[in-house]
Scaffold this motif. Structure first.
Motif, PDB file in Angstrom:
ATOM      1  N   GLY A  69      -5.827   1.494  22.129  1.00 47.94           N
ATOM      2  CA  GLY A  69      -5.013   0.842  21.216  1.00 47.94           C
ATOM      3  C   GLY A  69      -4.482   0.841  20.021  1.00 47.94           C
ATOM      4  N   PHE A  70      -5.686   1.552  18.987  1.00 51.22           N
ATOM      5  CA  PHE A  70      -5.955   0.719  17.570  1.00 51.22           C
ATOM      6  C   PHE A  70      -6.599  -0.850  17.571  1.00 51.22           C
ATOM      7  CE2 PHE A  70      -4.052   4.921  16.637  1.00 51.22           C
ATOM      8  CZ  PHE A  70      -4.295   4.640  15.579  1.00 51.22           C
ATOM      9  N   GLY A  71      -7.934  -1.124  18.839  1.00 49.37           N
ATOM     10  CA  GLY A  71      -7.582  -2.860  18.661  1.00 49.37           C
ATOM     11  C   GLY A  71      -9.632  -2.085  18.900  1.00 49.37           C
ATOM     12  N   PRO A  72      -9.869  -2.964  19.118  1.00 39.92           N
ATOM     13  CA  PRO A  72     -11.646  -2.843  19.316  1.00 39.92           C
ATOM     14  C   PRO A  72     -12.285  -2.315  20.596  1.00 39.92           C
ATOM     15  CG  PRO A  72     -10.901  -4.785  20.156  1.00 39.92           C
ATOM     16  CD  PRO A  72      -9.898  -4.747  19.820  1.00 39.92           C
ATOM     17  N   ALA A  73     -13.412  -1.116  20.639  1.00 38.61           N
ATOM     18  CA  ALA A  73     -13.170  -0.832  21.095  1.00 38.61           C
ATOM     19  C   ALA A  73     -14.669  -1.468  21.764  1.00 38.61           C
ATOM     20  CB  ALA A  73     -14.481   0.637  20.083  1.00 38.61           C
ATOM     21  N   ASN A  74     -14.869  -2.680  22.130  1.00 43.84           N
ATOM     22  CA  ASN A  74     -16.116  -3.510  23.319  1.00 43.84           C
ATOM     23  C   ASN A  74     -15.342  -4.766  23.014  1.00 43.84           C
ATOM     24  OD1 ASN A  74     -16.758  -5.254  20.333  1.00 43.84           O
ATOM     25  ND2 ASN A  74     -17.432  -3.715  19.185  1.00 43.84           N
ATOM     26  N   ALA A  75     -16.534  -5.228  24.106  1.00 38.52           N
ATOM     27  CA  ALA A  75     -16.009  -6.974  24.130  1.00 38.52           C
ATOM     28  C   ALA A  75     -16.647  -7.828  23.492  1.00 38.52           C
ATOM     29  CB  ALA A  75     -16.758  -6.822  25.846  1.00 38.52           C
ATOM     30  N   ARG A  76     -16.839  -7.448  21.886  1.00 41.58           N
ATOM     31  CA  ARG A  76     -17.357  -8.665  21.751  1.00 41.58           C
ATOM     32  C   ARG A  76     -16.122  -9.014  21.143  1.00 41.58           C
ATOM     33  NH1 ARG A  76     -20.049  -4.264  18.151  1.00 41.58           N
ATOM     34  NH2 ARG A  76     -22.262  -4.846  18.891  1.00 41.58           N
ATOM     35  N   ALA A  77     -16.793 -11.124  20.983  1.00 40.79           N
ATOM     36  CA  ALA A  77     -15.249 -12.178  20.302  1.00 40.79           C
ATOM     37  C   ALA A  77     -15.054 -11.416  19.157  1.00 40.79           C
ATOM     38  CB  ALA A  77     -15.685 -13.171  20.969  1.00 40.79           C
ATOM     39  N   VAL A  78     -15.941 -11.412  18.318  1.00 41.78           N
ATOM     40  CA  VAL A  78     -15.594 -10.684  16.777  1.00 41.78           C
ATOM     41  C   VAL A  78     -16.358  -9.818  16.529  1.00 41.78           C
ATOM     42  CG1 VAL A  78     -15.380 -13.398  15.883  1.00 41.78           C
ATOM     43  CG2 VAL A  78     -17.176 -12.601  15.933  1.00 41.78           C
ATOM     44  N   GLN A  79     -15.891  -9.260  15.263  1.00 41.32           N
ATOM     45  CA  GLN A  79     -16.965  -7.436  15.030  1.00 41.32           C
ATOM     46  C   GLN A  79     -18.009  -8.189  13.847  1.00 41.32           C
ATOM     47  OE1 GLN A  79     -16.392  -5.183  16.913  1.00 41.32           O
ATOM     48  NE2 GLN A  79     -14.972  -6.736  17.945  1.00 41.32           N
ATOM     49  N   LEU A  80     -19.187  -7.585  13.686  1.00 42.24           N
ATOM     50  CA  LEU A  80     -19.753  -7.434  12.646  1.00 42.24           C
ATOM     51  C   LEU A  80     -19.627  -6.685  11.505  1.00 42.24           C
ATOM     52  CD1 LEU A  80     -22.933  -7.759  14.790  1.00 42.24           C
ATOM     53  CD2 LEU A  80     -21.750  -9.435  14.007  1.00 42.24           C
ATOM     54  N   GLY A  81     -19.814  -6.732  10.390  1.00 47.13           N
ATOM     55  CA  GLY A  81     -19.715  -6.021   9.173  1.00 47.13           C
ATOM     56  C   GLY A  81     -20.195  -6.776   8.049  1.00 47.13           C
ATOM     57  N   GLY A  82     -19.812  -6.695   6.688  1.00 43.24           N
ATOM     58  CA  GLY A  82     -20.422  -7.471   5.635  1.00 43.24           C
ATOM     59  C   GLY A  82     -21.648  -5.625   5.120  1.00 43.24           C
ATOM     60  N   GLY A  83     -22.153  -6.119   4.208  1.00 42.43           N
ATOM     61  CA  GLY A  83     -23.144  -5.114   3.689  1.00 42.43           C
ATOM     62  C   GLY A  83     -23.874  -4.543   4.945  1.00 42.43           C
ATOM     63  N   GLN A 118     -24.309  -7.449   9.382  1.00 40.75           N
ATOM     64  CA  GLN A 118     -24.602  -8.403  10.691  1.00 40.75           C
ATOM     65  C   GLN A 118     -23.667  -9.794  10.366  1.00 40.75           C
ATOM     66  OE1 GLN A 118     -26.489  -7.979  13.182  1.00 40.75           O
ATOM     67  NE2 GLN A 118     -27.161  -6.121  12.601  1.00 40.75           N
ATOM     68  N   GLN A 119     -22.357  -9.319   9.289  1.00 41.30           N
ATOM     69  CA  GLN A 119     -21.561 -10.784   9.449  1.00 41.30           C
ATOM     70  C   GLN A 119     -20.828 -11.199  10.051  1.00 41.30           C
ATOM     71  OE1 GLN A 119     -23.393 -12.660   6.855  1.00 41.30           O
ATOM     72  NE2 GLN A 119     -25.099 -10.894   7.236  1.00 41.30           N
ATOM     73  N   ALA A 120     -20.811 -11.842  10.979  1.00 42.61           N
ATOM     74  CA  ALA A 120     -19.902 -12.355  12.252  1.00 42.61           C
ATOM     75  C   ALA A 120     -18.328 -12.406  11.580  1.00 42.61           C
ATOM     76  CB  ALA A 120     -20.422 -12.904  13.109  1.00 42.61           C
ATOM     77  N   GLY A 121     -17.647 -12.060  12.127  1.00 38.37           N
ATOM     78  CA  GLY A 121     -15.734 -12.403  12.196  1.00 38.37           C
ATOM     79  C   GLY A 121     -15.504 -13.572  12.574  1.00 38.37           C
ATOM     80  N   VAL A 122     -14.492 -13.750  12.231  1.00 42.14           N
ATOM     81  CA  VAL A 122     -14.145 -15.443  12.856  1.00 42.14           C
ATOM     82  C   VAL A 122     -12.763 -15.452  14.600  1.00 42.14           C
ATOM     83  CG1 VAL A 122     -14.790 -16.746  11.260  1.00 42.14           C
ATOM     84  CG2 VAL A 122     -12.426 -15.476  10.650  1.00 42.14           C
ATOM     85  N   ARG A 123     -12.387 -14.367  14.528  1.00 38.02           N
ATOM     86  CA  ARG A 123     -11.412 -13.655  14.599  1.00 38.02           C
ATOM     87  C   ARG A 123     -11.457 -12.509  15.958  1.00 38.02           C
ATOM     88  NH1 ARG A 123      -6.133 -15.545  10.783  1.00 38.02           N
ATOM     89  NH2 ARG A 123      -7.016 -17.962  11.143  1.00 38.02           N
ATOM     90  N   ALA A 124     -10.665 -12.470  17.045  1.00 37.22           N
ATOM     91  CA  ALA A 124     -10.974 -11.301  17.494  1.00 37.22           C
ATOM     92  C   ALA A 124      -9.715 -10.690  16.873  1.00 37.22           C
ATOM     93  CB  ALA A 124     -10.490 -11.295  19.138  1.00 37.22           C
ATOM     94  N   VAL A 125     -10.522  -9.123  16.418  1.00 37.61           N
ATOM     95  CA  VAL A 125      -9.771  -7.762  16.149  1.00 37.61           C
ATOM     96  C   VAL A 125      -8.301  -7.587  17.304  1.00 37.61           C
ATOM     97  CG1 VAL A 125      -9.658  -5.132  15.529  1.00 37.61           C
ATOM     98  CG2 VAL A 125     -11.571  -6.637  15.693  1.00 37.61           C
ATOM     99  N   PRO A 126      -7.337  -7.049  16.174  1.00 36.92           N
ATOM    100  CA  PRO A 126      -5.729  -7.179  17.085  1.00 36.92           C
ATOM    101  C   PRO A 126      -5.604  -5.508  17.041  1.00 36.92           C
ATOM    102  CG  PRO A 126      -5.640  -8.227  14.763  1.00 36.92           C
ATOM    103  CD  PRO A 126      -6.893  -7.954  15.085  1.00 36.92           C
ATOM    104  N   SER A 127      -4.797  -5.401  17.616  1.00 38.51           N
ATOM    105  CA  SER A 127      -3.998  -3.963  17.914  1.00 38.51           C
ATOM    106  C   SER A 127      -3.382  -3.730  16.904  1.00 38.51           C
ATOM    107  CB  SER A 127      -3.163  -3.760  19.190  1.00 38.51           C
ATOM    108  OG  SER A 127      -2.292  -2.728  19.090  1.00 38.51           O
ATOM    109  N   LEU A 128      -3.413  -2.236  16.336  1.00 37.04           N
ATOM    110  CA  LEU A 128      -2.418  -1.752  15.046  1.00 37.04           C
ATOM    111  C   LEU A 128      -1.621  -1.905  15.806  1.00 37.04           C
ATOM    112  CD1 LEU A 128      -4.861  -1.227  12.021  1.00 37.04           C
ATOM    113  CD2 LEU A 128      -4.088  -2.821  12.628  1.00 37.04           C
ATOM    114  N   LYS A 129      -0.600  -0.779  16.409  1.00 34.80           N
ATOM    115  CA  LYS A 129       0.243  -0.554  17.458  1.00 34.80           C
ATOM    116  C   LYS A 129       1.426  -1.342  17.432  1.00 34.80           C
ATOM    117  CE  LYS A 129      -0.424   3.218  19.850  1.00 34.80           C
ATOM    118  NZ  LYS A 129      -0.489   3.247  20.844  1.00 34.80           N
TER     119      LYS A 129
END
Length: 385
Positions: A43-57, A60-71
């Motif tokens: 549903g254009f939301g996260p594919a895993n059960a992580r509370a927040v996703q990892l990103g950055g260069g 390894q940089q953790a977000g601060v909020r759960a990824v919402p759906s874009l639908k």
């Protein structure tokens, strides 16, 4: 521009937007695309059960909020502090307060502005600035498409001007997300039921009744389940911002600092209401369409099952010991993800209007029925022929 030319440009923008959405080379790591966190299969939301996703260069940089759906964002109104809601469109006497915006804190109103957030975030796609985004877009080979969108008169500039490339990329991502077949198809079982092409099971029907009943789940008070006055399908949200006081999530690294609080509408990511105490702790009510596809729930991803999310609503006040930790003196640390001053903003509307030790508004079996109903909101249902 003629209508045919406008249509052709819109098609070109949508095609470019789709290509950009699935292109990981736009990120600092070269491995993170929009679709990495907004999975079409979820549903254009996260594919895993992580509370927040990892990103950055370094991813390894953790977000601060759960990824919402874009639908189902197409009908979200622009953010306003005073939204007037009434069955009579001429009557603006009912002020439902802060409403709208596309993010958890409602800080942007347009898809292009929303798309810019992850592109420039240190803990998401990790680009330093707009020029770096433009450079990556061109390096990935999207310059030809951008030049075609600009047309003969603007092609040269589109291929060389970072500001034009960046602006076109954001517009393309916005237009792609306006494709109704992909982002708001209204193809769930519940939509088929409303169209007379399917029937709810007994459990689903009971769940719908409980979902709507003010003295039971009262879910529909915020997650509207009826068609709009104009006959449009239900959106399962009123777009309002509300303080639910979900428990603090220790899985979010930012929460290791006891002085850190994500207060939604009053910051820290949104900065224009930092001193508005009455807005602290408020987050936008998301649609419940496709909610059964999610593995994390609420703005901080603290829940990992839909049943627990529903159970929290009816047990937050009646069984707080289940949801909140104990203080050193043994008392329950209610609303532990809010500073003391913000706790006055917490919603006490039903089913939160009960006291500790009282029976929850829903029994265990009734929670199961509500969850069964929520499963009917998943897109892709095919009625039996």
């Amino acid at each position: 521009m003629t209508r045919a030319e406008a249509r052709r440009q819109a098609e070109q923008l949508a095609a470019l937007g789709r290509a950009l959405f699935f292109d990981p080379s736009l990120s600092g790591s070269g491995k993170l695309a929009c679709s990495s966190c907004h999975d079409p299969a979820r549903g254009f939301g996260p594919a895993n059960a992580r509370a927040v996703q990892l990103g950055g260069g370094d991813l390894q940089q953790a977000g601060v909020r759960a990824v919402p759906s874009l639908k189902y964002l197409q009908a979200v109104p622009p953010f306003t502090e005073h939204f007037h809601d009434s069955e009579d469109e001429a009557d603006e006497s009912i002020d439902t307060g802060p409403t709208g915006g596309l993010t958890w804190d409602g800080r942007v109103d347009r898809g292009a502005a929303q798309a810019a957030i992850p592109l420039l975030s240190d803990f998401e796609m990790g680009n330093r600035d707009e020029a770096e985004v433009a450079r990556r877009v061109l390096a990935a080979g999207h310059g030809k498409a951008i030049a075609a969108i600009a047309g003969p008169k603007g092609a040269d500039r589109a291929a060389t001007d970072p500001a034009t490339v960046y602006k076109t990329a954001l517009k393309a991502l916005e237009v792609y997300q306006q494709d109704y077949r992909t982002f708001y198809p209204y193809s769930s079982k519940y939509d088929a039921v409303l169209a007379g092409k399917a029937e709810l099971t007994s459990a689903e029907a009971r769940g719908l009744d409980l979902f709507n009943a003010p003295d039971k789940g009262n879910c529909a008070s915020c997650h509207i389940s009826k068609r709009g006055n104009d006959g449009t399908p239900p959106q399962f949200t009123d777009y309002g911002l509300i303080a639910l006081a979900v428990p603090r999530n220790p899985d979010i690294p930012a929460n290791n600092d006891p002085a850190y609080f994500d207060l939604g509408l009053c910051g820290p990511l949104r900065t224009d209401f930092l001193k508005r105490a009455e807005y602290c702790g408020l987050f936008r009510t998301p649609t419940l369409r496709n909610v059964a596809l999610r593995q994390t729930f609420f703005h901080n991803g603290v829940m990992h099952s839909l049943r627990d999310a529903v159970r929290f609503y009816v047990e937050r006040e009646t069984r707080p010991e289940r949801w909140y930790p104990r203080k050193a003196d043994g008392s329950i640390d209610r609303y532990d993800d809010l500073p003391e001053a913000a706790k006055a903003n917490v919603s006490m509307d039903p089913p939160f209007d009960r006291k500790a030790g009282e029976a929850p508004a829903l029994t265990a079996a009734e929670i199961d029925d509500v969850v069964a109903f929520l499963g009917t909101l998943t897109d892709g249902y095919e009625p039996a022929k």
